[in-house]
Design an enzyme around this catalytic site. Sequence first.
Site, mmCIF file in Angstrom:
data_model
loop_
_atom_site.group_PDB
_atom_site.id
_atom_site.type_symbol
_atom_site.label_atom_id
_atom_site.label_comp_id
_atom_site.label_asym_id
_atom_site.label_seq_id
_atom_site.Cartn_x
_atom_site.Cartn_y
_atom_site.Cartn_z
ATOM 1 N N LYS A 24 10.258 4.518 2.599
ATOM 2 C CA LYS A 24 9.048 5.200 3.076
ATOM 3 C C LYS A 24 8.030 4.200 3.586
ATOM 4 O O LYS A 24 7.481 4.346 4.679
ATOM 5 C CB LYS A 24 8.429 6.003 1.918
ATOM 6 C CG LYS A 24 6.973 6.407 2.151
ATOM 7 C CD LYS A 24 6.428 7.287 1.043
ATOM 8 C CE LYS A 24 5.733 6.560 -0.067
ATOM 9 N NZ LYS A 24 4.348 6.141 0.239
ATOM 10 N N ASN A 25 7.758 3.180 2.758
ATOM 11 C CA ASN A 25 6.650 2.285 3.085
ATOM 12 C C ASN A 25 6.976 1.283 4.176
ATOM 13 O O ASN A 25 6.126 0.502 4.589
ATOM 14 C CB ASN A 25 6.135 1.592 1.821
ATOM 15 C CG ASN A 25 5.432 2.596 0.921
ATOM 16 O OD1 ASN A 25 5.088 3.698 1.358
ATOM 17 N ND2 ASN A 25 5.234 2.233 -0.336
ATOM 18 N N ARG A 94 -3.402 8.465 3.441
ATOM 19 C CA ARG A 94 -4.258 7.308 3.694
ATOM 20 C C ARG A 94 -3.586 6.269 4.567
ATOM 21 O O ARG A 94 -4.250 5.530 5.294
ATOM 22 C CB ARG A 94 -4.585 6.618 2.368
ATOM 23 C CG ARG A 94 -5.354 7.411 1.375
ATOM 24 C CD ARG A 94 -5.471 6.577 0.113
ATOM 25 N NE ARG A 94 -5.863 5.211 0.476
ATOM 26 C CZ ARG A 94 -7.101 4.810 0.612
ATOM 27 N NH1 ARG A 94 -8.082 5.623 0.389
ATOM 28 N NH2 ARG A 94 -7.369 3.580 0.965
ATOM 29 N N CYS A 118 -8.475 8.815 -3.733
ATOM 30 C CA CYS A 118 -7.051 8.964 -3.979
ATOM 31 C C CYS A 118 -6.829 8.904 -5.476
ATOM 32 O O CYS A 118 -7.637 8.323 -6.204
ATOM 33 C CB CYS A 118 -6.353 7.844 -3.224
ATOM 34 S SG CYS A 118 -4.861 7.208 -3.879
ATOM 35 N N ARG A 123 -9.133 2.442 -3.604
ATOM 36 C CA ARG A 123 -8.332 1.910 -2.502
ATOM 37 C C ARG A 123 -9.162 1.549 -1.276
ATOM 38 O O ARG A 123 -9.106 2.207 -0.244
ATOM 39 C CB ARG A 123 -7.203 2.877 -2.151
ATOM 40 C CG ARG A 123 -6.303 3.107 -3.334
ATOM 41 C CD ARG A 123 -5.109 3.937 -3.022
ATOM 42 N NE ARG A 123 -4.113 3.255 -2.224
ATOM 43 C CZ ARG A 123 -2.965 3.798 -1.870
ATOM 44 N NH1 ARG A 123 -2.686 5.010 -2.258
ATOM 45 N NH2 ARG A 123 -2.102 3.149 -1.139
ATOM 46 N N ASP A 306 4.652 0.686 -7.972
ATOM 47 C CA ASP A 306 5.268 1.978 -7.640
ATOM 48 C C ASP A 306 6.422 2.355 -8.568
ATOM 49 O O ASP A 306 6.995 3.436 -8.435
ATOM 50 C CB ASP A 306 5.758 1.981 -6.185
ATOM 51 C CG ASP A 306 4.602 2.030 -5.202
ATOM 52 O OD1 ASP A 306 3.483 2.397 -5.604
ATOM 53 O OD2 ASP A 306 4.822 1.695 -4.016
ATOM 54 N N VAL A 328 -2.525 -3.866 -9.916
ATOM 55 C CA VAL A 328 -2.648 -3.652 -8.467
ATOM 56 C C VAL A 328 -3.685 -2.574 -8.153
ATOM 57 O O VAL A 328 -4.537 -2.765 -7.283
ATOM 58 C CB VAL A 328 -1.278 -3.329 -7.841
ATOM 59 C CG1 VAL A 328 -1.415 -3.056 -6.357
ATOM 60 C CG2 VAL A 328 -0.311 -4.484 -8.081
ATOM 61 N N ARG A 398 6.261 13.949 -0.780
ATOM 62 C CA ARG A 398 5.690 12.946 0.133
ATOM 63 C C ARG A 398 6.534 11.679 0.145
ATOM 64 O O ARG A 398 6.534 10.944 1.122
ATOM 65 C CB ARG A 398 4.259 12.591 -0.295
ATOM 66 C CG ARG A 398 3.245 13.651 0.073
ATOM 67 C CD ARG A 398 1.856 13.190 -0.255
ATOM 68 N NE ARG A 398 1.592 11.877 0.345
ATOM 69 C CZ ARG A 398 0.483 11.181 0.175
ATOM 70 N NH1 ARG A 398 -0.472 11.666 -0.584
ATOM 71 N NH2 ARG A 398 0.324 10.005 0.739
HETATM 72 N N1 EPU Z 1 -7.434 -3.448 -1.595
HETATM 73 C C1 EPU Z 1 -8.736 -3.818 -1.382
HETATM 74 N N2 EPU Z 1 -9.163 -3.959 -0.098
HETATM 75 C C2 EPU Z 1 -8.338 -3.740 0.969
HETATM 76 C C3 EPU Z 1 -7.001 -3.372 0.739
HETATM 77 C C4 EPU Z 1 -6.573 -3.237 -0.568
HETATM 78 O O1 EPU Z 1 -9.508 -4.020 -2.308
HETATM 79 O O2 EPU Z 1 -8.778 -3.881 2.115
HETATM 80 C C5 EPU Z 1 -6.965 -3.254 -2.971
HETATM 81 C C6 EPU Z 1 -6.653 -1.771 -3.210
HETATM 82 O O3 EPU Z 1 -7.799 -1.062 -3.592
HETATM 83 C C7 EPU Z 1 -5.604 -1.826 -4.274
HETATM 84 C C8 EPU Z 1 -4.875 -3.148 -4.014
HETATM 85 O O4 EPU Z 1 -5.727 -3.898 -3.158
HETATM 86 O O5 EPU Z 1 -6.212 -1.890 -5.532
HETATM 87 C C9 EPU Z 1 -3.499 -2.996 -3.377
HETATM 88 O O6 EPU Z 1 -3.590 -2.341 -2.147
HETATM 89 P P1 EPU Z 1 -2.589 -2.601 -0.932
HETATM 90 O O7 EPU Z 1 -3.414 -2.684 0.300
HETATM 91 O O8 EPU Z 1 -1.683 -3.724 -1.260
HETATM 92 O O9 EPU Z 1 -1.754 -1.271 -0.939
HETATM 93 P P2 EPU Z 1 -1.555 -0.223 0.246
HETATM 94 O O10 EPU Z 1 -1.159 -0.924 1.485
HETATM 95 O O11 EPU Z 1 -2.710 0.707 0.292
HETATM 96 C C10 EPU Z 1 1.003 0.063 -0.240
HETATM 97 C C11 EPU Z 1 1.931 1.205 -0.504
HETATM 98 C C12 EPU Z 1 1.695 1.753 -1.911
HETATM 99 C C13 EPU Z 1 1.919 0.613 -2.899
HETATM 100 C C14 EPU Z 1 1.012 -0.566 -2.566
HETATM 101 C C15 EPU Z 1 1.218 -1.768 -3.446
HETATM 102 C C16 EPU Z 1 2.241 2.174 1.667
HETATM 103 C C17 EPU Z 1 2.050 3.326 2.562
HETATM 104 N N3 EPU Z 1 1.717 2.259 0.458
HETATM 105 O O12 EPU Z 1 -0.321 0.590 -0.322
HETATM 106 O O13 EPU Z 1 2.667 2.766 -2.115
HETATM 107 O O14 EPU Z 1 1.663 1.072 -4.194
HETATM 108 O O15 EPU Z 1 1.230 -0.968 -1.192
HETATM 109 O O16 EPU Z 1 2.547 -2.189 -3.388
HETATM 110 O O17 EPU Z 1 2.904 1.199 2.016
HETATM 111 C C18 EPU Z 1 3.540 4.793 -2.950
HETATM 112 O O18 EPU Z 1 4.520 4.595 -2.202
HETATM 113 O O19 EPU Z 1 3.524 5.721 -3.803
HETATM 114 C C19 EPU Z 1 2.384 3.907 -2.830
HETATM 115 C C20 EPU Z 1 1.194 4.186 -3.395
#
Ligand code: EPU
Length: 420
Positions: A24-25, A94, A118, A123, A306, A328, A398
């Site tokens: 998915k990701n 998101r 969320c 996030r 995850d 995380v 999802r």
């Molecule tokens: N964060 C910040 N500022 C930012 C970006 C992130 O503070 O600008 C913080 C977030 O608040 C969070 C942490 O950094 O606490 C991690 O966020 P990250 O940006 O790494 O995650 P993401 O890109 O929003 C993706 C996956 C998630 C997975 C995380 C961590 C996708 C669509 N989603 O989210 O997947 O948990 O990386 O590996 O790729 C899921 O599949 O159920 C899911 C939530």
Amino acid sequence: MDHEKLVVSGGNPLRGRIEAGGAKNSALKLMAATLLAEGSYRIERVPRIVDVQTMVQVLGRLGCATTFEGNTLTVDVPAEPGTEAPYDLVRQMRASIIVLGPLLARRGHARVSMPGGCAIGSRKIDLHLRGLERMGAEIAMDHGYLDARCDRLTGTRVVLDFPSVGATENLIMAGVLAKGTTRIENAAREPEIADLCAMLATMGARIAGAGTPDVEIEGVDALRATDHVVVGDRIEAGTYLIAAAATGGDVTVTGVAPKHLDLPLQKLADAGAQVDAGVNEVRVAMPGGPKPVDFVTLPFPGFPTDLMPQMMVLCSLAGGDSIATENVFESRFMFVDEIRRMGADIRLDGHHAAIRGGARLQAAPVRAPDIRAGAALVIAALAAEGETEITGLGFIDRGYERIEERLATLGARIERRVPR
Ligand code: EPU
């Protein structure tokens, strides 16, 4: 759809072989990457899940045509895609924010609804925005929308405060068409990022260090459409393997790289499972009861957040106490109340969870609060006595393609009931 429920009769060990779908990701980001060049793309092994459907709609609003045949997605991207990702879609997912980088790079303008709250934490997206601003974008907030503009982005050095997956991906996609060299330090290393970079490379992008903390991107003037096969979903695979362990079963998941699951497999072995990793498959068997195991979530190659809720269910069944630490997301333990309703004994203290082992999980009506907590409830139900009804399937769907059909092939007694 939200009135549908999964009805699960627990107590049956899962056995057999199952193939993981595409991640998915990764798929969501590959779909966004198509915006970087005009033409026709063929992406194979795309999971038929609700989030992918939402991204199909986002691409549709941007003027792209998509068709699905089985798990192969064709995307036709026009010469001038639109530039707006609206609230009604970003609200549903998101991850839609991932179109920001590609649209800015290609069109010099993007208007993307600001993602809201969320269930797993606030996030933030500050790292995405700060990085893009350093590359020359001007970003303003306008009635709940991010309005970002630039002439041509300029390569620069960006050091991320935290290895954010989404920020790393947005900045890579911004960098591929930028003027000069973009260097991202403290970049996220998730395998899905390497997969994205592999597709970008076949589109003509020049990227060094994909999948490492130092990614260097030399911008090019134009890219071309391509074909790609999505990497196997390590989280879906890990979910089935933990389910195998939690039910005292024996399951082989194919189509996934065991090296993408190093730490979860290590923890399953510590919990007493027999783990056999092959080239592109892995077998997990749990002949006795699970042993307690402590684990700490961290960005890849750490234990994936995850898989944290699923692993906590396994810990609940262990013959002793375990500690899970979430690093995380800020509030990813909110699902614990639902698992407690099935008899798990879990105490929370900030980002630590103390899980008392020896729980005899019991069936109960429960509701999935997010994708992975939903998967954890399914595992709890498979291990529990009696018939559990799980609602909130909108979340599970999802991230998991037809979870009930897939688990049923492993002998799970699980069915989806649709109200008439
Ligand atoms: N964060 C910040 N500022 C930012 C970006 C992130 O503070 O600008 C913080 C977030 O608040 C969070 C942490 O950094 O606490 C991690 O966020 P990250 O940006 O790494 O995650 P993401 O890109 O929003 C993706 C996956 C998630 C997975 C995380 C961590 C996708 C669509 N989603 O989210 O997947 O948990 O990386 O590996 O790729 C899921 O599949 O159920 C899911 C939530």
